[in-house]
Design a protein around this motif. Structure first.
Motif, PDB file in Angstrom:
ATOM      1  N   ASN A 610       4.021 -48.933 -30.767  1.00 52.37           N
ATOM      2  CA  ASN A 610       4.805 -47.813 -31.285  1.00 52.37           C
ATOM      3  C   ASN A 610       4.392 -47.533 -32.726  1.00 52.37           C
ATOM      4  O   ASN A 610       4.387 -48.432 -33.570  1.00 52.37           O
ATOM      5  CB  ASN A 610       6.297 -48.135 -31.236  1.00 52.37           C
ATOM      6  N   ILE A 611       4.049 -46.293 -32.990  1.00 51.32           N
ATOM      7  CA  ILE A 611       3.575 -45.942 -34.327  1.00 51.32           C
ATOM      8  C   ILE A 611       4.708 -45.493 -35.239  1.00 51.32           C
ATOM      9  O   ILE A 611       4.576 -45.529 -36.455  1.00 51.32           O
ATOM     10  CB  ILE A 611       2.505 -44.837 -34.245  1.00 51.32           C
ATOM     11  N   PHE A 612       5.830 -45.067 -34.672  1.00 52.74           N
ATOM     12  CA  PHE A 612       6.906 -44.513 -35.483  1.00 52.74           C
ATOM     13  C   PHE A 612       7.728 -45.655 -36.073  1.00 52.74           C
ATOM     14  O   PHE A 612       8.226 -46.515 -35.341  1.00 52.74           O
ATOM     15  CB  PHE A 612       7.789 -43.607 -34.638  1.00 52.74           C
ATOM     16  N   PRO A 613       7.895 -45.705 -37.392  1.00 54.70           N
ATOM     17  CA  PRO A 613       8.612 -46.836 -38.020  1.00 54.70           C
ATOM     18  C   PRO A 613      10.106 -46.787 -37.730  1.00 54.70           C
ATOM     19  O   PRO A 613      10.675 -45.726 -37.465  1.00 54.70           O
ATOM     20  CB  PRO A 613       8.324 -46.638 -39.512  1.00 54.70           C
ATOM     21  N   GLN A 614      10.747 -47.956 -37.807  1.00 59.89           N
ATOM     22  CA  GLN A 614      12.180 -48.030 -37.596  1.00 59.89           C
ATOM     23  C   GLN A 614      12.946 -47.397 -38.756  1.00 59.89           C
ATOM     24  O   GLN A 614      13.899 -46.654 -38.544  1.00 59.89           O
ATOM     25  CB  GLN A 614      12.607 -49.496 -37.432  1.00 59.89           C
ATOM     26  N   ASP A 615      12.544 -47.699 -39.972  1.00 60.56           N
ATOM     27  CA  ASP A 615      13.166 -47.114 -41.157  1.00 60.56           C
ATOM     28  C   ASP A 615      12.213 -46.055 -41.702  1.00 60.56           C
ATOM     29  O   ASP A 615      11.120 -46.378 -42.193  1.00 60.56           O
ATOM     30  CB  ASP A 615      13.428 -48.185 -42.222  1.00 60.56           C
ATOM     31  N   ASP A 617      10.759 -43.516 -44.133  1.00 60.00           N
ATOM     32  CA  ASP A 617      10.637 -43.035 -45.504  1.00 60.00           C
ATOM     33  C   ASP A 617       9.165 -42.740 -45.746  1.00 60.00           C
ATOM     34  O   ASP A 617       8.303 -42.972 -44.884  1.00 60.00           O
ATOM     35  CB  ASP A 617      11.185 -44.050 -46.512  1.00 60.00           C
ATOM     36  N   ASP A 618       8.844 -42.196 -46.917  1.00 61.34           N
ATOM     37  CA  ASP A 618       7.464 -41.794 -47.196  1.00 61.34           C
ATOM     38  C   ASP A 618       6.507 -42.972 -47.101  1.00 61.34           C
ATOM     39  O   ASP A 618       5.392 -42.856 -46.584  1.00 61.34           O
ATOM     40  CB  ASP A 618       7.386 -41.157 -48.588  1.00 61.34           C
ATOM     41  N   GLU A 619       6.951 -44.119 -47.587  1.00 63.72           N
ATOM     42  CA  GLU A 619       6.069 -45.288 -47.593  1.00 63.72           C
ATOM     43  C   GLU A 619       5.783 -45.785 -46.181  1.00 63.72           C
ATOM     44  O   GLU A 619       4.635 -46.071 -45.818  1.00 63.72           O
ATOM     45  CB  GLU A 619       6.707 -46.405 -48.423  1.00 63.72           C
ATOM     46  N   SER A 620       6.830 -45.879 -45.361  1.00 59.14           N
ATOM     47  CA  SER A 620       6.632 -46.371 -43.993  1.00 59.14           C
ATOM     48  C   SER A 620       5.824 -45.390 -43.151  1.00 59.14           C
ATOM     49  O   SER A 620       5.013 -45.784 -42.311  1.00 59.14           O
ATOM     50  CB  SER A 620       7.982 -46.647 -43.337  1.00 59.14           C
ATOM     51  N   LEU A 621       6.024 -44.076 -43.365  1.00 60.61           N
ATOM     52  CA  LEU A 621       5.251 -43.075 -42.635  1.00 60.61           C
ATOM     53  C   LEU A 621       3.779 -43.148 -43.018  1.00 60.61           C
ATOM     54  O   LEU A 621       2.885 -43.058 -42.162  1.00 60.61           O
ATOM     55  CB  LEU A 621       5.801 -41.680 -42.902  1.00 60.61           C
ATOM     56  N   HIS A 666      -0.475 -38.320 -30.826  1.00 63.68           N
ATOM     57  CA  HIS A 666      -0.912 -38.996 -32.050  1.00 63.68           C
ATOM     58  C   HIS A 666      -1.460 -37.992 -33.060  1.00 63.68           C
ATOM     59  O   HIS A 666      -1.214 -38.120 -34.267  1.00 63.68           O
ATOM     60  CB  HIS A 666      -1.982 -40.050 -31.737  1.00 63.68           C
ATOM     61  N   LEU A 667      -2.213 -36.996 -32.573  1.00 61.21           N
ATOM     62  CA  LEU A 667      -2.722 -35.960 -33.469  1.00 61.21           C
ATOM     63  C   LEU A 667      -1.585 -35.135 -34.052  1.00 61.21           C
ATOM     64  O   LEU A 667      -1.583 -34.815 -35.255  1.00 61.21           O
ATOM     65  CB  LEU A 667      -3.703 -35.059 -32.700  1.00 61.21           C
ATOM     66  N   LEU A 668      -0.609 -34.779 -33.234  1.00 63.59           N
ATOM     67  CA  LEU A 668       0.549 -34.033 -33.743  1.00 63.59           C
ATOM     68  C   LEU A 668       1.289 -34.835 -34.808  1.00 63.59           C
ATOM     69  O   LEU A 668       1.716 -34.291 -35.835  1.00 63.59           O
ATOM     70  CB  LEU A 668       1.493 -33.687 -32.585  1.00 63.59           C
ATOM     71  N   TYR A 669       1.445 -36.122 -34.556  1.00 62.56           N
ATOM     72  CA  TYR A 669       2.139 -36.974 -35.526  1.00 62.56           C
ATOM     73  C   TYR A 669       1.356 -37.061 -36.838  1.00 62.56           C
ATOM     74  O   TYR A 669       1.937 -36.994 -37.936  1.00 62.56           O
ATOM     75  CB  TYR A 669       2.337 -38.369 -34.924  1.00 62.56           C
ATOM     76  N   PHE A 670       0.039 -37.190 -36.730  1.00 62.16           N
ATOM     77  CA  PHE A 670      -0.764 -37.284 -37.944  1.00 62.16           C
ATOM     78  C   PHE A 670      -0.687 -35.992 -38.754  1.00 62.16           C
ATOM     79  O   PHE A 670      -0.561 -36.028 -39.994  1.00 62.16           O
ATOM     80  CB  PHE A 670      -2.211 -37.594 -37.581  1.00 62.16           C
ATOM     81  N   ARG A 672       1.719 -33.993 -38.823  1.00 59.01           N
ATOM     82  CA  ARG A 672       3.071 -33.905 -39.378  1.00 59.01           C
ATOM     83  C   ARG A 672       3.240 -34.822 -40.587  1.00 59.01           C
ATOM     84  O   ARG A 672       3.864 -34.451 -41.589  1.00 59.01           O
ATOM     85  CB  ARG A 672       4.080 -34.276 -38.291  1.00 59.01           C
ATOM     86  N   VAL A 673       2.650 -36.007 -40.537  1.00 56.18           N
ATOM     87  CA  VAL A 673       2.888 -37.014 -41.569  1.00 56.18           C
ATOM     88  C   VAL A 673       1.827 -36.971 -42.659  1.00 56.18           C
ATOM     89  O   VAL A 673       2.120 -37.156 -43.841  1.00 56.18           O
ATOM     90  CB  VAL A 673       2.946 -38.416 -40.924  1.00 56.18           C
ATOM     91  N   GLY A 674       0.566 -36.752 -42.246  1.00 50.99           N
ATOM     92  CA  GLY A 674      -0.526 -36.767 -43.208  1.00 50.99           C
ATOM     93  C   GLY A 674      -0.367 -35.692 -44.267  1.00 50.99           C
ATOM     94  O   GLY A 674       0.022 -34.556 -43.975  1.00 50.99           O
ATOM     95  N   LYS A 675      -0.653 -36.021 -45.485  1.00 49.61           N
ATOM     96  CA  LYS A 675      -0.491 -35.080 -46.604  1.00 49.61           C
ATOM     97  C   LYS A 675      -1.736 -34.209 -46.691  1.00 49.61           C
ATOM     98  O   LYS A 675      -2.640 -34.421 -47.495  1.00 49.61           O
ATOM     99  CB  LYS A 675      -0.258 -35.845 -47.899  1.00 49.61           C
ATOM    100  N   LEU A 676      -1.777 -33.213 -45.800  1.00 47.93           N
ATOM    101  CA  LEU A 676      -2.924 -32.324 -45.693  1.00 47.93           C
ATOM    102  C   LEU A 676      -2.495 -30.899 -45.962  1.00 47.93           C
ATOM    103  O   LEU A 676      -1.304 -30.568 -46.015  1.00 47.93           O
ATOM    104  CB  LEU A 676      -3.540 -32.427 -44.287  1.00 47.93           C
ATOM    105  N   SER A 677      -3.490 -30.041 -46.094  1.00 46.78           N
ATOM    106  CA  SER A 677      -3.200 -28.616 -46.296  1.00 46.78           C
ATOM    107  C   SER A 677      -3.119 -27.870 -44.973  1.00 46.78           C
ATOM    108  O   SER A 677      -2.977 -26.655 -44.952  1.00 46.78           O
ATOM    109  CB  SER A 677      -4.301 -27.981 -47.171  1.00 46.78           C
ATOM    110  N   ASP A 678      -3.223 -28.612 -43.876  1.00 48.09           N
ATOM    111  CA  ASP A 678      -3.193 -27.997 -42.543  1.00 48.09           C
ATOM    112  C   ASP A 678      -1.754 -27.745 -42.134  1.00 48.09           C
ATOM    113  O   ASP A 678      -1.192 -28.416 -41.278  1.00 48.09           O
ATOM    114  CB  ASP A 678      -3.890 -28.930 -41.545  1.00 48.09           C
ATOM    115  N   GLU A 679      -1.138 -26.739 -42.768  1.00 43.66           N
ATOM    116  CA  GLU A 679       0.284 -26.504 -42.542  1.00 43.66           C
ATOM    117  C   GLU A 679       0.554 -25.853 -41.190  1.00 43.66           C
ATOM    118  O   GLU A 679       1.638 -25.974 -40.646  1.00 43.66           O
ATOM    119  CB  GLU A 679       0.845 -25.632 -43.671  1.00 43.66           C
TER     120      GLU A 679
END
Length: 1040
Positions: A610-615, A617-621, A666-670, A672-679
């Motif tokens: 499972n890739i999604f963290p339990q808690d 926050d920005d750090e865990s994501l 996994h691509l959708l999650y990345f 969503r979470v990755g700090k990219l300009s691909d809005e």
């Protein structure tokens, strides 16, 4: 505090309401204590006898109070005294005590505290010792609560306690011929669970008790029938049963002169009561709910719950046999249930076989499934007992042939191996079963099953040898070379020897819901199901040869990635590998497919975790995307769209996607979470375009479905971005919406509503909203209520929901009508809301319209009366609209007719009490107009309703005539009707014009979907201009 340290009968917590039955018992005990307070023992006996003689209520009160004292006080002295007092004052042969005791055991055993369970066993022992009439029912209920496949201390304690009672009072048991076979069947079943050194003493006592009881009472035991043989097979090697088994096989008359042998048992169908006895009442209720209430296609969550509750331990695997025997022989669905979309029996049995984790348990489960085939007699046995087995094989043979293959193999082998001395009779019984299946048209033909080309060569030959009669002519002519499997010499019946040779291939098979070709004509049950597409699981492969097909640096980096265990180093290697792929000129499609295979195998552990963290926050994501897989996705997303090097990356990802569907979410999650300009998630759109034959809608829905089955929390987390970046695909997509409401729970619904209120999530559009509502009418109750919670959170104007109202049925669409009723309750009446309500067909048992009209009448009586008056005027043409209809509009669309309005008002008159609305001036005026224009049939039908208007007219006329001089009375009487009509037609109805106007204005501000030009003609009717209002002389004025 430990639950058992508190007083009372039941285990409970502070959030649960106290049980009503326990409260009653407490009151009875308090009454008894109050009665006996401060008395000596003799005085107490006299007081109790005197009290119970007063009546049945006092007698029951004393009996229940003393029973409660026994069950809650573990002191032996106190329990003995209370039991003696019950004997002393009993006037009904223990009827009250036994009834309540059986109720506690049967309905509430799981909630009882340990003290209460111990005291029930003590009381049962006393009842048996004193031979109380009805004590056999208590023992029967106690044995029913001994669960099979459960070796938890509480269950073992119950089994041991019951065994102690029956062993100690064996002479009492011999007096109950109907209880003896139940006892034998129960302990023969649970003795197989008591293995291991820890249960050696208990198993020894059980075996000695059973062998002695069966020898002494064989006539009573043999009524169990063929399932007695099935249970004896499991214990035949125990020393205590060896001689008994030998006598059954070789010397049956030693047990009973009337007993002829094993065949007599196998020919006797086992009664349902024995099969029911091996499921606890709670277990039976859950299984009945699953097979009578749960729709096919929506059953996974219920099966998962049942699996966790009853089938999660290694010991519980033996319970599957009891469940399958119950489903086959006890639960026979009605024709109505067969034609519905409820999950069928064969699907439940297939799930039980599929999830079995033990080879021995799987073989026993298959034997339980085919057990009634062995000596099937169409004159005595039911087709419903053999139907599930053939349907499991038939409905699984296309998409999941492993289930069909293992069951066919088992069926072929039991012909000669189950009991060689009766091989011909067994073959005859199986042939009779197959012929009955064809005669009753359970299947139209057996050839698609027996001649299935997906079966391996040996199995096809085995089927051909055993079931020649049911094969086509061409296949019968085929020579079978290998017949060794049909010539095995077996001399005894032994469950391990019979079935361990059958491979258990069910572990990798997913049970199929596919039913492309229906075997039964005109059967909705067989043709109405939609297949459930399970998550495509990745099959591990050996990539040694694939690695050799790679070249140069790509192979080196891939091998390094495979051998490295440190995640950070793996990320660096993956980055260099992607750079090499981009630079490689000869990176063709063949190398792409090979590298994709290698990467899917190397990264399998990352896909399974499972890739999604339990808690969150920005750090865990950020930490969650620090794996080699996301390095590859980052490399792709950071490559500009116009860069040609993006193409091989998309091809590589597409080939991996075909083997590992989890890549999509996994691509959708990345993204969503990755700090990219691909809005706008352009990378995902390009990825879908690179896939052959895939649309954005189908691919997105498939990825979200996989995500939902893997991790619902992650699924909920992605929804706001999915709806934001893909609105044309998601909004109005009923499949996606049902996927959401069918998978989330209360906390996830709360999270979605919070996102909606924050403005981060919009799930509906006006043009597709009604389509969503119409589709939701077929969903589960909980799914519909979740949908309406989401609708309410969006603040959608109720006017946009009303068009669906006339088609909703009060009983079939209770969820939708309830939600609409709550929304209407929060709004004030208007013509746009009232019209659809009045357009509903008035039915005797439909209280929707009556309820909302009654509520509005209490809160907005004047407003509602004016609106109803305007509807009557529109129908009768009494007050034409002052506003011209816009071109292209239908003035009579959705306008209720007079019969509909009168029907609802008359229904309201009959159902609701003290309705002042019907006496309102506007309603009275409208009813008077209707009375003048109504047909005779309408006057007859609504005579009671129209009589209300006549009473008011008579009352007013009387008041006028009393006050007039004699000469003017006649003139006034003659002009009363004309004046009344003139007043009602020319004058506007008074009151609340400003109020309704302000309400309408506030409503327009509140309604984001409202049309700025929406103003109905009815609103013009109730708001005429003041200067055109004709003043009428009051009818009760005495002046000229």
């Amino acid at each position: 505090m430990d639950a058992n340290s508190k007083g009372g009968l039941f285990i409970s917590n502070i959030y649960e309401v106290k049980d009503e039955f326990e409260e009653k018992l407490e009151r009875c005990l308090n009454s008894v204590n109050t009665l006996l307070n401060g008395m000596s023992e003799r005085e107490a006996n006299d007081a109790l006898n005197t009290h119970v003689c007063k009546g049945a209520q006092q007698h029951e009160e004393v009996q229940l109070g003393l029973l409660y004292a026994i069950l809650t006080d573990p002191s032996p002295a106190h329990a003995q005294k209370n039991y003696r007092d019950i004997h002393l004052v009993c006037r009904d042969a223990f009827s009250i005590v036994l009834t309540r005791l059986n109720q506690l055991i049967y309905e509430k055993w799981l909630k009882l505290r340990d003290v209460a369970r111990k005291q029930i066993l003590w009381l049962a022992r006393e009842l048996v010792k004193n031979a109380v009439v009805g004590s056999d029912a208590v023992m029967n209920n106690l044995m029913r609560q001994i669960a099979g496949g459960d070796i938890m201390p509480k269950n073992v304690y119950l089994a041991e306690g019951v065994l102690d009672i029956l062993t100690e009072h064996r002479s009492w048991l011999d007096k109950f011929p109907s209880l003896i076979p139940v006892t034998v069947y129960t302990f023969l079943r649970v003795i197989v669970d008591h293995t291991g050194q820890i249960f050696h003493s208990l198993r020894q006592r059980e075996a000695e008790f059973l062998s002695s009881l069966m020898r002494d009472k064989w006539t009573e035991c043999q009524v169990i029938g063929r399932d007695l043989v099935r249970l004896l097979q499991n214990v035949a090697r125990l020393t205590e049963f060896e001689s008994l088994w030998r006598d059954i096989m070789l010397n049956p008359t030693a047990l009973s002169p009337q007993f002829t042998g094993l065949q007599q048992l196998l020919m006797t169908r086992t009664s349902r009561k024995f099969l029911i006895s091996r499921l606890t009442p709670d277990m039976e209720n859950k299984l009945i709910f699953l097979t009578t209430k749960v729709k096919f296609g929506q059953h996974k969550r219920y099966q998962d719950w049942f699996q966790r509750q009853y089938l999660s331990t290694p010991e519980s695997q033996s319970l599957r046999c009891d469940l399958i025997r119950y489903i086959c022989c006890v639960f026979h669905p009605s024709n109505e249930l067969l034609c519905s979309d409820i999950i069928p029996r064969w699907a439940v049995i297939g799930w039980l076989l599929q999830t079995c984790t033990s080879n021995v348990a799987a073989s026993n489960a298959k034997l339980s499934l085919f057990y009634d085939w062995i000596f099937f007699d169409p004159q005595k046995d039911s087709i419903m007992n053999i139907e599930p087995a053939i349907l499991v094989m038939f409905n699984s043979m296309r998409s999941h042939p492993a289930i069909t293959a293992t069951l066919l193999d088992f069926l072929c082998r039991i012909v000669n191996n189950f009991c060689p001395m009766y091989a011909e009779q067994i073959k005859s019984g199986i042939y009779k079963s197959l012929r009955t299946i064809l005669e009753k048209r359970v299947l139209q033909s057996l050839q698609p099953l027996f001649e299935n080309h997906n079966l391996d060569k040996e199995l096809r030959a085995l089927v051909r040898n055993n079931f020649t009669e049911f094969m086509s002519t061409d296949n019968v002519a085929v020579k079978v070379e290998d017949e060794e499997t049909n010539n095995k010499d077996t001399t005894s019946i032994d469950i391990e020897a019979n079935h361990l040779s059958v491979d258990n291939n069910l572990s990798d098979a997913a049970f199929s819901d596919d039913d492309d070709e229906s075997p039964i004509q005109n059967n909705k049950f067989e043709t109405g199901f939609r297949p459930i597409h399970d998550v495509q699981r990745y099959q591990p492969v050996d990539i040694t040869e694939h690695l050799q097909q790679l070249d140069g640096d790509i192979r080196d980096y891939t091998m390094q990635l495979q051998s490295e265990n440190d995640q950070e180093i793996q990320c660096e290697i993956m980055d260099r590998l992607m750079q090499t792929v981009v630079r490689e000129d000869e990176f063709d499609s063949d190398m792409t497919a090979t590298l994709a295979t290698c990467l899917c195998q190397i990264l399998i552990s990352q896909f399974n975790n499972n890739i999604f963290p339990q808690d969150v926050d920005d750090e865990s994501l950020e930490e969650s995307i620090g794996t080699p897989l996301f390095v590859m996705l980052r490399f792709l997303s950071s490559t500009p769209e116009e860069d040609p090097s993006r193409i091989p990356l998309l091809q590589l990802l597409g080939d991996m996607y075909l083997k590992q569907p989890r890549i999509g979410y996994h691509l959708l999650y990345f993204l969503r979470v990755g700090k990219l300009s691909d809005e706008k998630m352009a990378t995902y759109k390009d990825f879908v375009k690179s896939l052959d034959g895939c649309t954005l809608e189908s691919c997105l829905l498939a990825d979200m479905r996989v995500c939902q089955e893997e991790d619902v929390r992650l699924f909920t987390f992605l929804l706001p971005d999915i709806y934001t970046h893909f609105p044309n695909v998601c909004m109005g997509n009923t499949d996606l919406l049902q996927l959401i409401v069918s998978s989330i729970d209360g906390s996830q619904l709360q999270e979605l509503i919070c996102q909606i209120l924050q403005g981060n999530l919009v799930m509906f559009r006006q043009e597709s909203f009604l389509k969503v509502l119409n589709a939701s009418l077929e969903w589960e109750t909980l799914e519909q209520y979740f949908l309406w919670q989401l609708v309410t959170a969006h603040n959608i104007p109720v006017e946009h929901i009303m068009p669906i109202l006339p088609k909703l049925d009060y009983h079939a669409h209770a969820e939708a009508l309830t939600s609409i009723m709550v929304l209407l309750k929060q709004d004030c009446p208007s013509s746009d809301l009232l019209r659809p309500i009045l357009c509903r067909e008035c039915k005797k048992n439909d209280f929707f319209t009556v309820s909302i009209l009654n509520y509005w009448a209490q809160e907005f009586e004047d407003k509602l009366a004016e609106l109803i008056y305007s509807q009557f005027s529109k129908v009768n043409g009494g007050t034409p609209s002052k506003k011209r209809n816009r071109p292209g509009t239908n003035a009579k669309k959705d306008i209720p007719n007079a019969d509909q309005i009168l029907s609802h008002l008359d229904h309201m008159r009959q159902i609701c009490r003290n309705i002042s609305l019907l006496q309102h001036e506007s309603i009275q005026t409208a009813l008077q107009q209707v009375q003048q224009t109504a047909s005779e049939s309408q006057k007859t039908k609504f005579s009671d309703l129209l009589a209300l208007a006549e009473d008011i007219v008579d009352l007013k006329s009387t008041r006028v005539l009393r006050g007039l001089p004699g000469r003017r009375a006649a003139a006034a009487a003659a002009s009363t009707t004309t004046g009344q009509n003139s007043t009602s037609s020319s004058s506007s109805n008074p009151s609340s014009t400003n109020k309704s106007s302000s309400s309408s204005k506030s409503k327009k501000q509140f309604n984001p979907w409202s049309d700025s030009e929406s103003s109905s003609s009815e609103e013009e009717i109730i708001k005429p201009k003041a200067k055109k209002r004709k003043k009428a002389v009051p009818v009760d004025n005495d002046s000229d």
